[in-house]
Design an enzyme around this catalytic site. Structure first.
Site, PDB file in Angstrom:
ATOM      1  N   GLY A  68       0.812  -1.214   0.000  1.00  0.00           N
ATOM      2  CA  GLY A  68       0.000   0.000   0.000  1.00  0.00           C
ATOM      3  C   GLY A  68       0.847   1.267   0.000  1.00  0.00           C
ATOM      4  N   THR A  69       1.854   1.303   0.859  1.00  0.00           N
ATOM      5  CA  THR A  69       2.675   2.511   0.975  1.00  0.00           C
ATOM      6  C   THR A  69       3.335   2.851  -0.353  1.00  0.00           C
ATOM      7  OG1 THR A  69       3.061   2.032   3.309  1.00  0.00           O
ATOM      8  CG2 THR A  69       4.616   3.527   2.236  1.00  0.00           C
ATOM      9  N   ASN A 147      -8.741   3.058   8.239  1.00  0.00           N
ATOM     10  CA  ASN A 147      -8.122   1.939   8.946  1.00  0.00           C
ATOM     11  C   ASN A 147      -8.387   1.978  10.451  1.00  0.00           C
ATOM     12  OD1 ASN A 147      -6.353   4.225   8.237  1.00  0.00           O
ATOM     13  ND2 ASN A 147      -4.916   3.294   9.650  1.00  0.00           N
ATOM     14  N   GLN A 175      -7.772  -0.822   2.980  1.00  0.00           N
ATOM     15  CA  GLN A 175      -8.662  -1.520   3.923  1.00  0.00           C
ATOM     16  C   GLN A 175      -9.934  -2.032   3.244  1.00  0.00           C
ATOM     17  OE1 GLN A 175      -8.014  -2.342   7.040  1.00  0.00           O
ATOM     18  NE2 GLN A 175      -6.124  -1.179   7.298  1.00  0.00           N
ATOM     19  N   SER A 195      -3.216  -3.554  -0.813  1.00  0.00           N
ATOM     20  CA  SER A 195      -2.113  -4.249  -0.150  1.00  0.00           C
ATOM     21  C   SER A 195      -2.523  -5.679   0.204  1.00  0.00           C
ATOM     22  CB  SER A 195      -1.766  -3.478   1.128  1.00  0.00           C
ATOM     23  OG  SER A 195      -0.743  -4.127   1.820  1.00  0.00           O
ATOM     24  N   HIS A 197      -1.396  -7.935   2.303  1.00  0.00           N
ATOM     25  CA  HIS A 197      -1.430  -8.481   3.677  1.00  0.00           C
ATOM     26  C   HIS A 197      -2.691  -8.086   4.445  1.00  0.00           C
ATOM     27  CE1 HIS A 197      -0.014  -5.002   6.281  1.00  0.00           C
ATOM     28  NE2 HIS A 197       0.324  -4.548   5.101  1.00  0.00           N
ATOM     29  N   CYS A 321       1.358   1.547  12.472  1.00  0.00           N
ATOM     30  CA  CYS A 321       2.682   2.139  12.271  1.00  0.00           C
ATOM     31  C   CYS A 321       2.945   3.234  13.294  1.00  0.00           C
ATOM     32  CB  CYS A 321       2.834   2.650  10.846  1.00  0.00           C
ATOM     33  SG  CYS A 321       1.323   3.256  10.163  1.00  0.00           S
TER      34      CYS A 321
HETATM   35  N1  PLP Z   1      -3.354   2.749   3.780  1.00  0.00           N
HETATM   36  C1  PLP Z   1      -4.101   2.245   4.763  1.00  0.00           C
HETATM   37  C2  PLP Z   1      -5.513   2.709   4.941  1.00  0.00           C
HETATM   38  C3  PLP Z   1      -3.560   1.285   5.630  1.00  0.00           C
HETATM   39  O1  PLP Z   1      -4.309   0.781   6.612  1.00  0.00           O
HETATM   40  C4  PLP Z   1      -2.214   0.868   5.437  1.00  0.00           C
HETATM   41  C5  PLP Z   1      -1.594  -0.116   6.365  1.00  0.00           C
HETATM   42  O2  PLP Z   1      -1.884  -0.138   7.541  1.00  0.00           O
HETATM   43  C6  PLP Z   1      -1.488   1.407   4.365  1.00  0.00           C
HETATM   44  C7  PLP Z   1      -2.086   2.343   3.563  1.00  0.00           C
HETATM   45  C8  PLP Z   1      -0.086   0.965   4.076  1.00  0.00           C
HETATM   46  O3  PLP Z   1      -0.083  -0.322   3.497  1.00  0.00           O
HETATM   47  P1  PLP Z   1       1.221  -1.261   3.552  1.00  0.00           P
HETATM   48  O4  PLP Z   1       1.307  -1.784   4.947  1.00  0.00           O
HETATM   49  O5  PLP Z   1       0.952  -2.342   2.563  1.00  0.00           O
HETATM   50  O6  PLP Z   1       2.374  -0.418   3.167  1.00  0.00           O
END
Ligand code: PLP
Length: 377
Positions: A68-69, A147, A175, A195, A197, A321
């Protein structure tokens, strides 16, 4: 361990694990011309076909990433670099840190950013987005599902406004993907991040949908992989397992959704009944069926979290995070909660692997913990 932190990450599905371990032994590089390389290429293409088919998009509009990031960074920074006339960005205040940090970075480069406020339930008003659009707006970024709260945002309405005003719209669907039916042939979204996971796939894998016609400058430079959008040898096991997990999640979606929501509702009702001053956060009418965000007046979230952990229950005090820092959740603060109230925020998030027995156990343990903590306070 009772695992109720599925918005942070989900357990790997057995189906995805099998696909992953099998693909680990297939060592061909998908860019090589020999038979081993071509076998790897075929596997990547098949995975792309499966995911694209489920989202109802052309295969070539899907870019595999590390999660996601990365997808969000690629979409946000790639939309504005190199800097040009379109130098205004609209994001909501309750986005994930990966969106907000990109916004801050772009701001330092000279991009003007509008941070949209939310109301006391964490809701976003599409009309406020419309009002914030300027001739130089280059991107609107609003998430699908929050999230922390589980709030489901009006993506269709926002997308229609964006389309009408010819502004590209990025939706962080981390999400939502694999948890909701998403038909991108009907949804007016131009860029969408997901993402693996979060839907029982492996960590470090994700994708970015780029609607044909949307221009993005690539951030990874090198080979021609992913049609130049993302240089670097494809992570075959992760891609194959992600596609499998995505398919598997969507196949079981309706049945899982109902069951998960029933468990969440039971948990929520039971805790509200048993614990005085138990306050549920978020938009209760438009909320993902797997999430319960709350505070128990007077009890700091961190201390509750540690006590739950000792009792074998994994929860979260906000975005994963951010854990480890004692900063209260930016989402709860944006909703107008005081710092003390926001510091009490806790989140349970469920998945298909939770059971009635686990919910019963939490309904037994949590009220006892609260009584104990309140007795010594
Ligand atoms: N965006 C949202 C809404 C998330 O909940 C998360 C992860 O917690 C991310 C982005 C980031 O995803 P990734 O962990 O795959 O980098």
């Amino acid at each position: 361990m009772i695992y109720l932190d599925n918005n942070a990450t989900t357990p790997l599905a057995e189906e995805a694990r099998e696909l992953y371990t099998q693909a680990l032994c297939e060592y061909g590089n998908a860019s090589s011309v020999h038979a081993l390389g071509q076998a790897a290429r075929k596997r990547v293409n098949e995975a792309r076909e499966r995911v694209a088919g489920l989202l109802k998009i052309p295969e070539l509009s899907l870019v595999f990433t590390s999660g996601g990031t990365e997808s969000i960074n690629a979409a946000m920074l790639g939309s504005f670099l190199p800097l040009g006339r379109k130098n205004h960005l609209i994001v909501s205040q309750v986005e994930h840190s990966s969106v907000l940090k990109c916004a801050e970075f772009l701001e330092k480069l000279g991009v003007a950013v509008t941070y949209l406020a939310v109301d006391e339930e964490g809701r976003i008003d599409p009309q406020a987005i419309e009002a914030a659009i300027r001739p130089e707006t280059g991107l609107i970024a609003v998430m699908f599902v929050n999230n922390e709260l589980g709030n489901i945002y009006p993506v269709k309405a926002i997308g229609e406004i964006a389309r009408d005003r010819r502004v590209p719209f990025l939706c962080d669907a981390v999400q939502a993907a694999g948890r909701f039916e998403i038909d991108l042939s009907r949804l007016p979204v131009d860029l969408m991040a997901a993402s693996a996971h979060k839907f029982h796939g492996p960590k470090g894998a994700g994708f970015l949908y780029i609607r044909p016609g949307i221009e993005l400058s690539p951030l990874h430079l090198g080979g021609r992989q992913e049609r130049g959008h993302r240089a670097g040898t494809e992570n075959l096991p992760s891609i194959v397992a992600m596609a499998g997990a995505f398919e598997f999640s969507l196949k079981n979606l309706l049945q899982d959704e109902r069951r998960i929501q029933r468990l969440r509702d039971r948990l929520e009702t039971g805790l509200v009944e048993r614990i005085p001053q138990f306050v549920v956060h978020g938009d209760l009418e438009h909320r993902s069926g797997n999430t319960l965000n709350f505070r128990i007046e007077g009890i700091p979230g961190e201390s509750m979290l540690m006590n739950l952990d000792l009792a074998g229950i994994a929860a979260s005090s906000g975005a994963a995070c951010d854990s480890g820092s004692i900063e209260p959740s930016h989402v709860l603060l944006a909703m107008g909660l005081s710092r003390e109230q926001a510091s009490g925020g806790l989140r349970f998030s469920l998945s298909r692997y939770n059971t009635d027995a686990e919910i019963e156990e939490v309904l037994k343990v949590l009220p006892q913990l609260v009584e104990r903590i309140r007795a010594v306070a």
